[in-house]
Scaffold this motif. Sequence first.
Motif, PDB file in Angstrom:
ATOM      1  N   GLY A  13      86.183  55.164 -29.996  1.00 15.67           N
ATOM      2  CA  GLY A  13      84.904  54.459 -30.007  1.00 15.67           C
ATOM      3  C   GLY A  13      83.693  55.360 -30.019  1.00 15.67           C
ATOM      4  O   GLY A  13      82.583  54.929 -29.689  1.00 15.67           O
ATOM      5  N   CYS A  14      83.871  56.602 -30.421  1.00 16.42           N
ATOM      6  CA  CYS A  14      82.758  57.560 -30.404  1.00 16.42           C
ATOM      7  C   CYS A  14      81.744  57.287 -31.515  1.00 16.42           C
ATOM      8  O   CYS A  14      80.603  57.744 -31.444  1.00 16.42           O
ATOM      9  CB  CYS A  14      83.275  58.988 -30.532  1.00 16.42           C
ATOM     10  N   ALA A  15      82.191  56.608 -32.568  1.00 22.59           N
ATOM     11  CA  ALA A  15      81.335  56.183 -33.691  1.00 22.59           C
ATOM     12  C   ALA A  15      80.859  57.321 -34.586  1.00 22.59           C
ATOM     13  O   ALA A  15      79.928  57.133 -35.357  1.00 22.59           O
ATOM     14  CB  ALA A  15      80.151  55.351 -33.213  1.00 22.59           C
ATOM     15  N   TYR A  16      81.484  58.488 -34.497  1.00 26.07           N
ATOM     16  CA  TYR A  16      81.129  59.555 -35.447  1.00 26.07           C
ATOM     17  C   TYR A  16      81.386  59.098 -36.882  1.00 26.07           C
ATOM     18  O   TYR A  16      80.646  59.446 -37.796  1.00 26.07           O
ATOM     19  CB  TYR A  16      81.933  60.831 -35.176  1.00 26.07           C
ATOM     20  N   CYS A  17      82.449  58.316 -37.055  1.00 26.50           N
ATOM     21  CA  CYS A  17      82.796  57.836 -38.400  1.00 26.50           C
ATOM     22  C   CYS A  17      81.725  56.872 -38.922  1.00 26.50           C
ATOM     23  O   CYS A  17      81.471  56.830 -40.126  1.00 26.50           O
ATOM     24  CB  CYS A  17      84.156  57.157 -38.378  1.00 26.50           C
ATOM     25  N   GLN A  26      82.354  50.163 -38.729  1.00 26.40           N
ATOM     26  CA  GLN A  26      81.343  49.575 -37.840  1.00 26.40           C
ATOM     27  C   GLN A  26      81.947  49.387 -36.452  1.00 26.40           C
ATOM     28  O   GLN A  26      83.148  49.147 -36.302  1.00 26.40           O
ATOM     29  CB  GLN A  26      80.836  48.238 -38.388  1.00 26.40           C
ATOM     30  N   VAL A  27      81.075  49.497 -35.456  1.00 30.32           N
ATOM     31  CA  VAL A  27      81.510  49.317 -34.073  1.00 30.32           C
ATOM     32  C   VAL A  27      81.826  47.849 -33.831  1.00 30.32           C
ATOM     33  O   VAL A  27      81.082  46.958 -34.259  1.00 30.32           O
ATOM     34  CB  VAL A  27      80.420  49.802 -33.093  1.00 30.32           C
ATOM     35  N   ASN A  28      82.938  47.605 -33.166  1.00 35.67           N
ATOM     36  CA  ASN A  28      83.303  46.256 -32.741  1.00 35.67           C
ATOM     37  C   ASN A  28      82.917  46.121 -31.271  1.00 35.67           C
ATOM     38  O   ASN A  28      83.553  46.712 -30.394  1.00 35.67           O
ATOM     39  CB  ASN A  28      84.815  46.053 -32.932  1.00 35.67           C
ATOM     40  N   ASP A  29      81.866  45.348 -31.014  1.00 37.48           N
ATOM     41  CA  ASP A  29      81.355  45.242 -29.642  1.00 37.48           C
ATOM     42  C   ASP A  29      82.350  44.586 -28.694  1.00 37.48           C
ATOM     43  O   ASP A  29      82.275  44.773 -27.486  1.00 37.48           O
ATOM     44  CB  ASP A  29      80.044  44.460 -29.633  1.00 37.48           C
ATOM     45  N   SER A  30      83.289  43.826 -29.221  1.00 38.94           N
ATOM     46  CA  SER A  30      84.209  43.107 -28.336  1.00 38.94           C
ATOM     47  C   SER A  30      85.285  44.012 -27.747  1.00 38.94           C
ATOM     48  O   SER A  30      85.799  43.739 -26.658  1.00 38.94           O
ATOM     49  CB  SER A  30      84.864  41.941 -29.080  1.00 38.94           C
ATOM     50  N   GLY A  32      84.980  47.715 -28.164  1.00 40.50           N
ATOM     51  CA  GLY A  32      84.450  49.063 -27.998  1.00 40.50           C
ATOM     52  C   GLY A  32      85.028  50.080 -28.956  1.00 40.50           C
ATOM     53  O   GLY A  32      84.761  51.277 -28.821  1.00 40.50           O
ATOM     54  N   LYS A  33      85.823  49.610 -29.910  1.00 40.71           N
ATOM     55  CA  LYS A  33      86.379  50.521 -30.909  1.00 40.71           C
ATOM     56  C   LYS A  33      85.688  50.276 -32.234  1.00 40.71           C
ATOM     57  O   LYS A  33      84.755  49.470 -32.331  1.00 40.71           O
ATOM     58  CB  LYS A  33      87.896  50.294 -31.021  1.00 40.71           C
TER      59      LYS A  33
END
Length: 75
Positions: A13-17, A26-30, A32-33
């Motif tokens: 879930g670091c979101a570097y990608c 895209q980040v999935n808020d539900s 965290g990944k």
Amino acid sequence: MFKVLHYKEKCLGCAYCVEAAPALFQVNDSDGKVDLIGSKEKNGIQSLSVNDALLDEAKEAAELCPAKIIILQIK
Ligand code: SF4
């Protein structure tokens, strides 16, 4: 076209990608990944066929991913 695999179960879930390839991830808020946008998911692995125009972004995302869970299958 090339294929992107994302082993979501191991995603940190670091979101570097997402920074490298916002058209693909895209980040999935539900949970965290991150999700591979528009992908199919099976056994915790997301897969998607992607146009070559996004190859450079996808390569950067794969290189930046600290968990090394973004795999590109290029023919
Ligand atoms: S860079 Fe890797 S570990 Fe980090 S959010 Fe993206 S897929 Fe998950």
